[in-house]
Design a protein around this motif. Structure first.
Motif, PDB file in Angstrom:
ATOM      1  N   LEU A 171       0.792  -1.318   0.249  1.00 49.96           N
ATOM      2  CA  LEU A 171       0.203  -0.236   0.362  1.00 49.96           C
ATOM      3  C   LEU A 171       1.228   0.591   0.119  1.00 49.96           C
ATOM      4  CD1 LEU A 171      -2.975  -0.979   2.897  1.00 49.96           C
ATOM      5  CD2 LEU A 171      -3.018  -0.408   0.230  1.00 49.96           C
TER       6      LEU A 171
ATOM      7  N   ALA B 277       1.716   1.782  -3.053  1.00 52.77           N
ATOM      8  CA  ALA B 277       1.066   2.256  -4.256  1.00 52.77           C
ATOM      9  C   ALA B 277       0.482   4.056  -4.280  1.00 52.77           C
ATOM     10  CB  ALA B 277      -1.275   1.216  -3.617  1.00 52.77           C
ATOM     11  N   GLN B 278       0.993   4.696  -3.054  1.00 51.00           N
ATOM     12  CA  GLN B 278       0.998   5.636  -2.422  1.00 51.00           C
ATOM     13  C   GLN B 278       2.326   6.266  -2.989  1.00 51.00           C
ATOM     14  OE1 GLN B 278       2.143   6.918   1.433  1.00 51.00           O
ATOM     15  NE2 GLN B 278       0.195   8.011   1.313  1.00 51.00           N
TER      16      GLN B 278
ATOM     17  N   ALA C  25      -1.597   6.898  -5.563  1.00 54.10           N
ATOM     18  CA  ALA C  25      -2.661   6.074  -5.424  1.00 54.10           C
ATOM     19  C   ALA C  25      -3.083   6.862  -3.855  1.00 54.10           C
ATOM     20  CB  ALA C  25      -3.437   4.561  -4.885  1.00 54.10           C
TER      21      ALA C  25
ATOM     22  N   VAL D  44      -4.246   6.273  -0.278  1.00 53.45           N
ATOM     23  CA  VAL D  44      -4.649   5.069   0.029  1.00 53.45           C
ATOM     24  C   VAL D  44      -4.347   5.337   1.636  1.00 53.45           C
ATOM     25  CG1 VAL D  44      -4.550   3.161  -2.082  1.00 53.45           C
ATOM     26  CG2 VAL D  44      -1.740   3.944  -0.790  1.00 53.45           C
TER      27      VAL D  44
ATOM     28  N   SER E  49      -7.368   0.333  -4.435  1.00 59.92           N
ATOM     29  CA  SER E  49      -6.115  -0.141  -3.771  1.00 59.92           C
ATOM     30  C   SER E  49      -5.925  -1.393  -4.982  1.00 59.92           C
ATOM     31  CB  SER E  49      -6.068  -0.179  -2.260  1.00 59.92           C
ATOM     32  OG  SER E  49      -6.961  -1.345  -1.922  1.00 59.92           O
TER      33      SER E  49
ATOM     34  N   TRP F 116      -4.866  -1.440  -7.930  1.00 58.40           N
ATOM     35  CA  TRP F 116      -3.802  -1.123  -8.090  1.00 58.40           C
ATOM     36  C   TRP F 116      -2.836  -2.691  -8.243  1.00 58.40           C
ATOM     37  CZ3 TRP F 116       0.765  -2.114  -5.090  1.00 58.40           C
ATOM     38  CH2 TRP F 116       1.701  -1.421  -5.643  1.00 58.40           C
TER      39      TRP F 116
END
Length: 303
Positions: free
Chosen positions: A117, A120-121, A125, A127, A279, A282
């Protein structure tokens, strides 16, 4: 499965200690099958007990991961000796080892999900709220693992399982040499890996389940090669190295797939659904990319 109902556990009197000096290559080709089981299992049992004791007061993710690895190694060892241990005894022990490995892995799984995550951030993103919720899930997993894996109970189960296995082996195969047995079980594990790898190579589309099967078969073979390397013919260091490389690719794919499953199966009351969905989208993209990489590596191995 509740093992306590079928397998009364004695309370331990003393704790096992890890002897690093003797845990490296405890085998020779003149050893008997019963003696080698004890030689191979005892250091792993001792490590599992020690890690379980340490994790009763710590929440180190790597410690939980190594505890899970210890349980998996013991499961592979039971599979190797199952022709003499018997189907029922093997199933009982491996069922409990599987349960313990799953409980130990909860903290590590949420750590991996949290790291993904964060990636992803970093890619843009939004999240943050889900990352905070994942940290809370991780804290809950620590409590669950510490509650359900108590060092006294782990030691009692493992010592009793080791004693039962040793007794069964001594009554069924006493004094049989280890080399032929070890080579036969390694070949069996190799055939299982080849079969699963060819399934991936022969199918035009790659299926997640097939890659997971290859990963599990590869782990089993690698553990057996590491256990039996001192007594089997030929050097297997290169094979272990190649298996490790393939496992790394499969592990990267598994991290994504497991994290996706983890997040889909969890409830996040304080996180907007669109954040969770972003999330998952992704993760799905990353999973497809890693699946292709893992599939290429497996196909090359199968070819």
């Amino acid at each position: 499965m509740d093992m306590d109902g079928d397998w009364p556990l004695p309370r331990p009197v003393t704790f096992l200690k890890i002897d690093r000096r003797n845990s490296g290559s405890p085998l020779s080709k003149t050893n008997s099958i019963p003696s080698t089981f004890s030689s191979l299992a005892s250091p792993v049992v001792a490590e599992a007990v020690q890690r379980a004791r340490e994790l009763s007061t710590k929440s180190d993710a790597e410690g939980f991961h190594q505890l899970r690895v210890a349980f998996r190694k013991l499961r592979a060892l039971y599979w190797a000796y199952s022709p003499y241990l018997g189907e029922e005894a093997t199933a009982q022990a491996t069922s409990e080892l599987t349960r313990l490995a799953a409980v130990a892995g909860g903290t590590r799984d949420w750590d991996i999900a949290g790291d993904l995550l964060k990636a992803a951030q970093d890619s843009g993103a939004s999240v943050e709220m889900l990352m905070a919720a994942a940290r809370e899930k991780r804290a809950q997993a620590v409590v669950h693992s510490q509650t359900n894996i108590r060092s006294d109970d782990v030691e009692a189960f493992l010592k009793d399982a080791l004693h039962r296995a040793q007794s069964a082996l001594q009554s069924s195969c006493d004094d049989l040499p280890i080399r032929a047995f070890a080579e036969r079980r390694v070949r069996c594990a190799q055939r299982a890996l080849q079969k699963r790898s060819r399934r991936v190579a022969q199918n035009e589309a790659t299926h997640e389940e097939d890659l997971h099967d290859v990963r599990k078969a590869g782990k089993k073979l690698r553990y057996l090669l590491e256990f039996f390397q001192p007594v089997i013919k030929g050097g297997h260091g290169r094979t272990i190295k190649e298996l490790t490389a393939v496992q790394n690719k499969l592990g990267q794919f598994n991290d994504i797939a497991a994290s996706e499953t983890l997040i889909r199966g969890a409830s996040f009351d304080e996180v907007p659904p669109e954040v969770v969905l972003a999330s998952l989208q992704w993760l799905e993209e990353q999973k497809c990319r890693r699946m292709r990489a893992a599939s290429r590596r497996v196909r090359a191995m199968a070819g």
